[in-house]
Enzyme design. Structure first.
Site, PDB file in Angstrom:
ATOM      1  N   ASP A  21       0.863  -1.180   0.000  1.00  0.00           N
ATOM      2  CA  ASP A  21       0.000   0.000   0.000  1.00  0.00           C
ATOM      3  C   ASP A  21       0.898   1.228   0.000  1.00  0.00           C
ATOM      4  O   ASP A  21       1.697   1.419   0.923  1.00  0.00           O
ATOM      5  CB  ASP A  21      -0.878  -0.024   1.254  1.00  0.00           C
ATOM      6  CG  ASP A  21      -1.864   1.137   1.322  1.00  0.00           C
ATOM      7  OD1 ASP A  21      -1.677   2.140   0.612  1.00  0.00           O
ATOM      8  OD2 ASP A  21      -2.821   1.039   2.113  1.00  0.00           O
ATOM      9  N   VAL A  22       0.777   2.083  -1.023  1.00  0.00           N
ATOM     10  CA  VAL A  22       1.694   3.218  -1.143  1.00  0.00           C
ATOM     11  C   VAL A  22       1.484   4.280  -0.071  1.00  0.00           C
ATOM     12  O   VAL A  22       2.322   5.172   0.072  1.00  0.00           O
ATOM     13  CB  VAL A  22       1.614   3.882  -2.538  1.00  0.00           C
ATOM     14  CG1 VAL A  22       2.066   2.916  -3.618  1.00  0.00           C
ATOM     15  CG2 VAL A  22       0.221   4.424  -2.812  1.00  0.00           C
ATOM     16  N   ASN A  30       2.295   4.963 -10.330  1.00  0.00           N
ATOM     17  CA  ASN A  30       0.979   4.893 -10.955  1.00  0.00           C
ATOM     18  C   ASN A  30      -0.163   4.754  -9.958  1.00  0.00           C
ATOM     19  O   ASN A  30      -1.298   5.087 -10.265  1.00  0.00           O
ATOM     20  CB  ASN A  30       0.953   3.718 -11.936  1.00  0.00           C
ATOM     21  CG  ASN A  30      -0.423   3.489 -12.514  1.00  0.00           C
ATOM     22  OD1 ASN A  30      -0.905   4.272 -13.330  1.00  0.00           O
ATOM     23  ND2 ASN A  30      -1.083   2.421 -12.078  1.00  0.00           N
ATOM     24  N   TYR A  42      -9.558  14.959  -6.389  1.00  0.00           N
ATOM     25  CA  TYR A  42      -8.765  14.362  -7.467  1.00  0.00           C
ATOM     26  C   TYR A  42      -7.975  15.386  -8.286  1.00  0.00           C
ATOM     27  O   TYR A  42      -6.756  15.207  -8.482  1.00  0.00           O
ATOM     28  CB  TYR A  42      -9.678  13.530  -8.367  1.00  0.00           C
ATOM     29  CG  TYR A  42      -8.958  12.697  -9.399  1.00  0.00           C
ATOM     30  CD1 TYR A  42      -8.297  11.525  -9.033  1.00  0.00           C
ATOM     31  CD2 TYR A  42      -8.948  13.066 -10.743  1.00  0.00           C
ATOM     32  CE1 TYR A  42      -7.645  10.753  -9.984  1.00  0.00           C
ATOM     33  CE2 TYR A  42      -8.305  12.298 -11.692  1.00  0.00           C
ATOM     34  CZ  TYR A  42      -7.653  11.145 -11.311  1.00  0.00           C
ATOM     35  OH  TYR A  42      -7.003  10.385 -12.255  1.00  0.00           O
ATOM     36  N   LYS A  77      -3.820  15.480  -8.391  1.00  0.00           N
ATOM     37  CA  LYS A  77      -3.025  15.314  -9.611  1.00  0.00           C
ATOM     38  C   LYS A  77      -2.150  16.546  -9.880  1.00  0.00           C
ATOM     39  O   LYS A  77      -1.019  16.422 -10.355  1.00  0.00           O
ATOM     40  CB  LYS A  77      -3.942  15.009 -10.796  1.00  0.00           C
ATOM     41  CG  LYS A  77      -4.598  13.643 -10.720  1.00  0.00           C
ATOM     42  CD  LYS A  77      -3.570  12.526 -10.579  1.00  0.00           C
ATOM     43  CE  LYS A  77      -4.204  11.150 -10.614  1.00  0.00           C
ATOM     44  NZ  LYS A  77      -3.213  10.054 -10.463  1.00  0.00           N
ATOM     45  N   THR A 126      -9.944   2.045 -19.625  1.00  0.00           N
ATOM     46  CA  THR A 126      -9.518   1.216 -18.496  1.00  0.00           C
ATOM     47  C   THR A 126     -10.754   0.720 -17.751  1.00  0.00           C
ATOM     48  O   THR A 126     -11.880   1.121 -18.047  1.00  0.00           O
ATOM     49  CB  THR A 126      -8.646   2.010 -17.517  1.00  0.00           C
ATOM     50  OG1 THR A 126      -9.434   3.066 -16.943  1.00  0.00           O
ATOM     51  CG2 THR A 126      -7.429   2.597 -18.210  1.00  0.00           C
TER      52      THR A 126
END
Length: 272
Positions: free
Chosen positions: A67-68, A94, A159, A163, A194
């Site tokens: 888990d980042v 990513n 979001y 980003k 995706t």
């Protein structure tokens, strides 16, 4: 770029699905020893099988659950990736994602922080633990932004903020670590086919707004993003750093999509 990453070691976070899997696949295809990580073992194992089938010229793949947002997990993943060849030459940050779709006056603060933690802090932790390895071999770090990082996306909450933060991280990092030969860049995918984008109904106004604002049709494919990431990982881009590059079919020329369909009642409450 046949064999462009031969003998190199590459770590891809969020490598179990979508763009992450695509980036890992092209790296293995070009001869890299690839490590993918994510939060779901079954998803990672399936992705590793696909990536392994495409590996060539010394390419390979291994996977591990990480888990980042956990610094211990990130450190463990970096160590595993570097153990294959004794070095770490490329990193694709990513792992990320969005969250609550609502106007800011209705935003849940805990959810807002969760999205920032996943995207911004996760990228920072990966940079923190990979830079010493990348500096040893003049490696490349690639962050995953989005068209939302520079085009307004009403009701998208944290979001777009997250980003944009990733883009500034790679700019600062490019300046800080250029003296060590480390390159730091980011890419901005547009509407890409995706699993996540499959959640948007094709007959919806949201889907149509993406199409209307994208000069090149049809939708982008994972491979379109992955090939750009490959270029940034490979030595051929050795004099490119601090950049965020659009791969969006020209969507950046216009405006972001209209997500009001998912936001519900966006009207402001009466004051008091």
């Amino acid at each position: 770029m046949s064999g462009a990453l031969q003998g190199k070691a590459v770590l891809v976070t969020g490598g179990g699905t979508g763009i992450g899997t695509g980036c890992a696949l092209v790296a293995a295809r070009e001869g890299a020893a690839v490590t993918i990580c994510g939060r779901t073992e079954a998803t990672l194992a399936a992705a590793a099988e696909t990536i392994g089938a495409a590996a060539a010229d010394g390419g390979s793949v291994q996977h591990l659950v990480a888990d980042v947002t956990s610094e211990d997990d990130v450190a463990r993943a970096v160590a595993a990736a570097a153990s294959v060849t004794g070095s770490l030459d490329g990193v694709v940050a990513n792992a990320g994602g969005g969250g609550m779709i609502a106007p800011y006056h209705q935003m849940d603060v805990a959810e807002f922080r969760r999205v920032l933690d996943l995207n911004v802090v996760g990228t920072m932790l990966l940079l923190k633990h990979t830079v010493p390895h990348l500096a040893a071999g003049k490696g490349s770090f690639v962050g995953m932004s989005s068209i939302a990082g520079h085009l307004t996306h009403p009701f998208f909450g944290a979001y777009p903020v997250a980003k944009a933060g990733i883009e500034q991280i790679v700019r600062n990092a490019a300046d800080e670590y250029g003296q060590y030969g480390v390159r730091c860049n980011a890419v901005r995918p547009g509407f890409t086919a995706t699993e996540i984008m499959e959640l948007i109904p094709k007959d919806s106004a949201v889907y149509q707004s993406y199409l209307d604002n994208t000069p090149l049709h049809p939708l982008g494919e994972v491979e379109d993003v992955a090939e750009l990431v490959l270029f940034l990982l490979a030595p051929v881009s050795r004099w490119i750093t601090g950049q965020t590059i659009n791969v969006d079919g020209g969507l950046h020329l216009r405006r972001g999509p209209d997500f009001s369909l998912f936001a519900g009642d966006t009207s402001l409450p009466a004051p008091g």
